[in-house]
Design a protein around this motif. Structure first.
Motif, mmCIF file in Angstrom:
data_model
loop_
_atom_site.group_PDB
_atom_site.id
_atom_site.type_symbol
_atom_site.label_atom_id
_atom_site.label_comp_id
_atom_site.label_asym_id
_atom_site.label_seq_id
_atom_site.Cartn_x
_atom_site.Cartn_y
_atom_site.Cartn_z
ATOM 1 N N ARG A 15 0.835 -1.205 0.000
ATOM 2 C CA ARG A 15 0.000 0.000 0.000
ATOM 3 C C ARG A 15 0.871 1.257 0.000
ATOM 4 O O ARG A 15 0.620 2.202 -0.747
ATOM 5 C CB ARG A 15 -0.926 0.003 1.204
ATOM 6 C CG ARG A 15 -1.859 1.195 1.219
ATOM 7 C CD ARG A 15 -2.877 1.068 2.348
ATOM 8 N NE ARG A 15 -3.844 2.116 2.276
ATOM 9 C CZ ARG A 15 -3.805 3.213 3.051
ATOM 10 N NH1 ARG A 15 -2.870 3.349 3.951
ATOM 11 N NH2 ARG A 15 -4.730 4.142 2.913
ATOM 12 N N ARG A 16 1.922 1.251 0.826
ATOM 13 C CA ARG A 16 2.817 2.406 0.889
ATOM 14 C C ARG A 16 3.451 2.665 -0.479
ATOM 15 O O ARG A 16 3.477 3.799 -0.957
ATOM 16 C CB ARG A 16 3.898 2.182 1.951
ATOM 17 C CG ARG A 16 4.787 3.402 2.159
ATOM 18 C CD ARG A 16 5.925 3.156 3.129
ATOM 19 N NE ARG A 16 6.913 2.271 2.520
ATOM 20 C CZ ARG A 16 7.163 1.023 2.892
ATOM 21 N NH1 ARG A 16 6.516 0.491 3.887
ATOM 22 N NH2 ARG A 16 8.069 0.305 2.272
ATOM 23 N N ARG A 17 3.902 1.600 -1.145
ATOM 24 C CA ARG A 17 4.516 1.743 -2.460
ATOM 25 C C ARG A 17 3.494 2.262 -3.471
ATOM 26 O O ARG A 17 3.816 3.108 -4.308
ATOM 27 C CB ARG A 17 5.082 0.399 -2.920
ATOM 28 C CG ARG A 17 5.969 0.537 -4.136
ATOM 29 C CD ARG A 17 6.550 -0.768 -4.594
ATOM 30 N NE ARG A 17 7.246 -1.464 -3.533
ATOM 31 C CZ ARG A 17 7.702 -2.703 -3.643
ATOM 32 N NH1 ARG A 17 7.526 -3.380 -4.755
ATOM 33 N NH2 ARG A 17 8.330 -3.276 -2.651
ATOM 34 N N ILE A 67 0.887 4.109 -2.852
ATOM 35 C CA ILE A 67 0.629 5.525 -2.543
ATOM 36 C C ILE A 67 1.765 6.387 -3.064
ATOM 37 O O ILE A 67 1.536 7.426 -3.696
ATOM 38 C CB ILE A 67 0.416 5.722 -1.028
ATOM 39 C CG1 ILE A 67 -0.913 5.095 -0.601
ATOM 40 C CG2 ILE A 67 0.476 7.203 -0.655
ATOM 41 C CD1 ILE A 67 -1.114 5.007 0.898
ATOM 42 N N GLU A 68 2.994 5.954 -2.818
ATOM 43 C CA GLU A 68 4.160 6.735 -3.226
ATOM 44 C C GLU A 68 4.237 6.937 -4.732
ATOM 45 O O GLU A 68 4.626 8.004 -5.191
ATOM 46 C CB GLU A 68 5.443 6.052 -2.732
ATOM 47 C CG GLU A 68 5.635 6.159 -1.237
ATOM 48 C CD GLU A 68 6.779 5.301 -0.713
ATOM 49 O OE1 GLU A 68 7.398 4.539 -1.512
ATOM 50 O OE2 GLU A 68 7.048 5.368 0.503
ATOM 51 N N ASN A 69 3.873 5.930 -5.510
ATOM 52 C CA ASN A 69 3.998 6.086 -6.958
ATOM 53 C C ASN A 69 2.692 6.487 -7.651
ATOM 54 O O ASN A 69 2.636 6.555 -8.867
ATOM 55 C CB ASN A 69 4.608 4.840 -7.608
ATOM 56 C CG ASN A 69 3.729 3.625 -7.514
ATOM 57 O OD1 ASN A 69 2.517 3.734 -7.353
ATOM 58 N ND2 ASN A 69 4.332 2.462 -7.619
ATOM 59 N N GLY A 70 1.640 6.751 -6.873
ATOM 60 C CA GLY A 70 0.390 7.262 -7.438
ATOM 61 C C GLY A 70 -0.607 6.207 -7.882
ATOM 62 O O GLY A 70 -1.721 6.546 -8.297
ATOM 63 N N ASP A 71 -0.227 4.925 -7.810
ATOM 64 C CA ASP A 71 -1.148 3.865 -8.230
ATOM 65 C C ASP A 71 -2.392 3.813 -7.356
ATOM 66 O O ASP A 71 -3.488 3.550 -7.840
ATOM 67 C CB ASP A 71 -0.453 2.494 -8.206
ATOM 68 C CG ASP A 71 0.556 2.334 -9.327
ATOM 69 O OD1 ASP A 71 0.327 2.909 -10.411
ATOM 70 O OD2 ASP A 71 1.570 1.640 -9.115
ATOM 71 N N TRP A 72 -2.234 4.045 -6.067
ATOM 72 C CA TRP A 72 -3.373 4.000 -5.135
ATOM 73 C C TRP A 72 -4.439 4.994 -5.568
ATOM 74 O O TRP A 72 -5.626 4.652 -5.652
ATOM 75 C CB TRP A 72 -2.890 4.299 -3.721
ATOM 76 C CG TRP A 72 -3.925 4.112 -2.680
ATOM 77 C CD1 TRP A 72 -4.802 5.053 -2.212
ATOM 78 C CD2 TRP A 72 -4.231 2.909 -1.970
ATOM 79 N NE1 TRP A 72 -5.610 4.508 -1.249
ATOM 80 C CE2 TRP A 72 -5.281 3.191 -1.084
ATOM 81 C CE3 TRP A 72 -3.706 1.623 -2.001
ATOM 82 C CZ2 TRP A 72 -5.823 2.240 -0.237
ATOM 83 C CZ3 TRP A 72 -4.235 0.678 -1.150
ATOM 84 C CH2 TRP A 72 -5.287 0.992 -0.284
ATOM 85 N N ASP A 73 -4.019 6.227 -5.866
ATOM 86 C CA ASP A 73 -4.974 7.265 -6.284
ATOM 87 C C ASP A 73 -5.618 6.929 -7.625
ATOM 88 O O ASP A 73 -6.816 7.141 -7.814
ATOM 89 C CB ASP A 73 -4.292 8.631 -6.362
ATOM 90 C CG ASP A 73 -3.958 9.188 -4.995
ATOM 91 O OD1 ASP A 73 -4.598 8.788 -3.999
ATOM 92 O OD2 ASP A 73 -3.035 10.034 -4.912
ATOM 93 N N GLN A 83 5.145 -5.308 -9.942
ATOM 94 C CA GLN A 83 5.947 -5.068 -8.746
ATOM 95 C C GLN A 83 6.881 -6.247 -8.485
ATOM 96 O O GLN A 83 8.039 -6.061 -8.146
ATOM 97 C CB GLN A 83 5.046 -4.852 -7.524
ATOM 98 C CG GLN A 83 4.224 -3.612 -7.557
ATOM 99 C CD GLN A 83 5.051 -2.362 -7.404
ATOM 100 O OE1 GLN A 83 6.063 -2.357 -6.721
ATOM 101 N NE2 GLN A 83 4.622 -1.289 -8.032
#
Length: 104
Positions: free
Chosen positions: A18-20, A22-28, A100
């Motif tokens: 999840r952190r990864r 969020i960091e690379n914008g995939d979550w959004d 990933q």
């Protein structure tokens, strides 16, 4: 909020993934796509209407907290997610996870 897991293995993987994301914008991107798909399918309107009905009904009995309302609504709301939307988003996540793993 982390989803419930049947075993600790999945729970241990969830936070760093999840952190990864969020960091690379995939979550959004995935969240926006899910919101768009749910809106286009009518799921959001159905959820809003059911929420309003439950809240109005609860007013007659002294009211209901938001937390209680959500606890009562969530199981049915999750079940009501259209299968095509569910499968599409799972496919997006699966492809992301495969990438990933390839680059790790």
């Amino acid at each position: 909020m982390a989803p419930s897991h049947k075993d600790g293995r999945n729970a241990a993987l969830y936070a760093p993934l999840r952190r990864r994301m969020i960091e690379n914008g995939d979550w959004d991107r995935i969240s926006a796509r899910l919101a768009r798909e749910l809106n286009e399918s009518g799921w959001i309107d159905k959820f809003k209407n059911r929420s309003k009905e439950m809240a109005r009904g609860a007013e007659l009995n002294g009211g209901i907290s938001v937390e209680t309302l959500l606890m009562e609504l969530m199981p049915q709301a999750e079940d009501d997610i259209p299968m095509n939307v569910r499968q599409e988003i799972i496919g997006v996540i699966r492809k992301l996870l495969e990438r990933q793993i390839e680059f790790s």
